[in-house]
Design a protein around this motif. Structure first.
Motif, mmCIF file in Angstrom:
data_model
loop_
_atom_site.group_PDB
_atom_site.id
_atom_site.type_symbol
_atom_site.label_atom_id
_atom_site.label_comp_id
_atom_site.label_asym_id
_atom_site.label_seq_id
_atom_site.Cartn_x
_atom_site.Cartn_y
_atom_site.Cartn_z
ATOM 1 N N VAL A 155 3.877 1.554 -1.357
ATOM 2 C CA VAL A 155 4.451 1.765 -2.695
ATOM 3 C C VAL A 155 3.421 2.440 -3.604
ATOM 4 O O VAL A 155 3.768 3.331 -4.390
ATOM 5 N N ILE A 156 2.159 2.039 -3.478
ATOM 6 C CA ILE A 156 1.121 2.678 -4.295
ATOM 7 C C ILE A 156 1.042 4.172 -3.959
ATOM 8 O O ILE A 156 0.937 5.013 -4.853
ATOM 9 N N ARG B 163 0.841 -1.212 0.000
ATOM 10 C CA ARG B 163 0.000 0.000 0.000
ATOM 11 C C ARG B 163 0.870 1.253 0.000
ATOM 12 O O ARG B 163 0.559 2.254 -0.645
ATOM 13 N N CYS C 51 3.944 5.940 -5.580
ATOM 14 C CA CYS C 51 3.695 6.152 -7.016
ATOM 15 C C CYS C 51 2.797 7.366 -7.231
ATOM 16 O O CYS C 51 3.047 8.184 -8.121
ATOM 17 N N ALA C 52 1.758 7.470 -6.403
ATOM 18 C CA ALA C 52 0.857 8.625 -6.517
ATOM 19 C C ALA C 52 1.624 9.911 -6.225
ATOM 20 O O ALA C 52 1.437 10.929 -6.900
ATOM 21 N N CYS D 113 5.433 15.135 -10.638
ATOM 22 C CA CYS D 113 5.583 15.443 -12.075
ATOM 23 C C CYS D 113 4.498 16.414 -12.537
ATOM 24 O O CYS D 113 4.771 17.360 -13.281
ATOM 25 N N GLN E 195 4.847 10.480 -6.666
ATOM 26 C CA GLN E 195 5.735 10.790 -7.787
ATOM 27 C C GLN E 195 4.917 11.338 -8.974
ATOM 28 O O GLN E 195 5.351 12.281 -9.642
ATOM 29 N N HIS E 196 3.729 10.766 -9.191
ATOM 30 C CA HIS E 196 2.864 11.303 -10.251
ATOM 31 C C HIS E 196 2.534 12.772 -9.982
ATOM 32 O O HIS E 196 2.636 13.623 -10.871
#
Lengths: 347, 347
Positions: free
Chosen positions: A161-162, A159, A165-166, A172, A168-169
């Motif tokens: 890591v998810i 959870r 990822c969010a 950006c 890092q999104h």
């Protein structure tokens, strides 16, 4: 004992804790990485700084091991046995390095820990694949741990890591927006996902290993998150006002790249004349010799002071969560030292 | 019953099994994906074909669900309860789709399942991050499964992903080599890692869910691997001689891209005049209107016959492993139908 002496003692203790974590988790990490298939292992060993690009053994620094140290200190704080939690500590460090490999590809960053990033040496494909493999290796290492809460640890790390990822999104996405169209709250939420989440998870995995109550696990997660945000604020400060020989990045690289770090966004949203001038500059490409002026603008707009104060505030919240999770101050000392260490790094 | 009738029955049964798997695993898969943070979920839902690029609900086909069907058929074959193994089935499909997202970025493939690939729509960063998140979601979904072998399943899936990464690395490395410097054995090993490993793991996770003995788990893994290689061989044949309206790719796209698919490498290493002419062509870029001649050369060099025979051989080995794992032919029928279905797809 004066405050200064106290600080020095804490700092010394934190350095010792980090050295100890590196000493015990390092071999576990190498054991894990050495199980990878040869071509993937090579990229991973380069990334960790254990080998140079030609595969020769090198002595580069593989990072400070803050996250493994948090795992072990959390185990200790809750009465567990840190020497049995090496798999959890290695899993968190593997996860951190998977995200570094992918973030460097995504951000096109060419330097990490004073060395060329993996994608510049091996190409995007191998850097992506090595990151994927490290993510799985982390989960494998946790899942093969015989302790009874291993399943809960795997789910929690997944959870996390998810959330990374969010984060890092969002990072950006925020970079793509105009300088005046980014709020400080958004940036703080992004930093919590991108940095706080894994530091929190490190503490939570330590708590799970010590078979702690759910409330304690969650309070230690919150401790790590708040300390992680303080860490990120200080890291952003160092990125602007730090010594490049310590940061491993060229001076002011984040400003030249127009990165919306937390002190910069605080300056941009300050409503000051300096903030407005900074926004104007940030809307265009960097001009030659502008760096000193850009730094001065962030400072004049209050970006540095805000970041320092916010870091202190986050540390206060971290300490509060720590006292909820670990009532015995004698046992909480290691976690506290680590948190204070990362928010007081010399720069 | 004639052989033809038998085949038709099997094929019909396999189509039913696949429909059934899609019907029961689809909702589980959507439940899992819907827990992702919004920006990541959007990329995932597009990739699965549930939404178009603008986020409108779409009815595109999300794939054949071969892997989830293998999980459920393996559970059934070993006396377990497939209706309780939906998390395992979804985890395998999530893992498969994580690898598709990353492979498309790495291979710069622009089309998948008749639609533009995710990276062409959302960019590399979001496609990489969505893949990362699906990998973690798969592990989370498995780890949160209350069944007693969940930990073993997580570790097995993680090891499988590492093998998939190694397979994709080797695939890229082989593509970079000269046409005459690639052996058939290397390509078969690569295909086993890249395709066989996850089909084997799907069967193994089903066996674990049914609480099977280690020997049975491993034999079912071997069954899936051999069937997976047969599947890849047929897929490669379809890629050359198949109907583009069924494959979703332009006719002969692999040949034009100079891909070293298994029939091509068999032709290149055949020692025939046709093989030598093919190698000469493959060393250069595709010429206009060369496709029919290239296809004829692969065929004349025996590439198609070899691939057909090898696929049949692999199916033989798969059936042998199946009989070791599942002595009762009545229970093994589903797995057998699926294996025969994927090696007998119309093209």
């Amino acid at each position: 004992m004066t405050h200064t002496t106290q600080s020095r003692t804490d700092s010394h203790e934190a350095a010792e804790i980090l050295d100890e974590a590196r000493a015990v988790v390092g071999p576990e990490l190498r054991r894990a990485v050495d199980t990878l298939p040869a071509p993937i292992r090579r990229v991973a060993r380069y990334h960790f700084g254990w080998e140079d690009a030609a595969g020769r053994v090198g002595g580069a620094n593989g990072g400070k091991a803050v996250r493994p140290a948090l795992v072990l200190a959390a185990v200790h704080a809750l009465g567990g046995r840190p020497e049995r939690a090496l798999r959890s500590a290695a899993a968190v460090e593997l996860t951190h390095n998977f995200t570094l490999l992918h973030d460097d590809v995504i951000d096109r960053d060419r330097t990490r820990r004073h060395r060329p990033t993996a994608w510049t040496v091996f190409g995007d494909a191998d850097a992506i694949l090595a990151g994927d493999a490290l993510q799985s290796l982390a989960q494998q290492w946790l899942a093969e741990d015989p302790h009874p809460r291993a399943g809960a640890a795997v789910a929690r790390l997944a959870r996390c890591v998810i959330e990374l990822c969010a984060g890092q999104h969002t990072d950006c996405a925020l970079e793509d927006r105009a300088p005046t169209e980014v709020s400080l709250d958004e940036c703080l939420t992004m930093a919590e996902s991108k940095t706080g989440a894994l530091l929190g998870c490190a503490c939570a995995l330590g708590a799970l290993h010590a078979d702690a109550e759910p409330d304690q696990v969650n309070a230690l997660d919150a401790f790590g998150r708040e300390a992680g945000l303080a860490f990120q604020l200080i890291d952003d400060i160092i990125g602007i006002w730090g010594d490049p020989s310590r940061t491993g990045k060229p001076a002011g690289a984040d400003l030249t790249a127009r990165k919306k770090s937390l002190p910069v966004v605080a300056a941009l949203t300050s409503g000051t004349a300096a903030g407005a001038e900074l926004a104007e500059r940030y809307a265009g490409p960097p001009e030659p010799d502008e760096l000193a002026r850009t730094i001065a603008l962030v400072e004049a707009a209050g970006g540095r002071d805000w970041a320092q104060a916010e870091a202190a505030d986050r540390m206060g919240r971290a300490v509060q969560q720590l006292s909820l999770a670990v009532p015995d101050p004698a046992r909480a000392g290691g976690l506290l030292s680590l948190a204070e260490f990362v928010t007081r790094r010399s720069y």
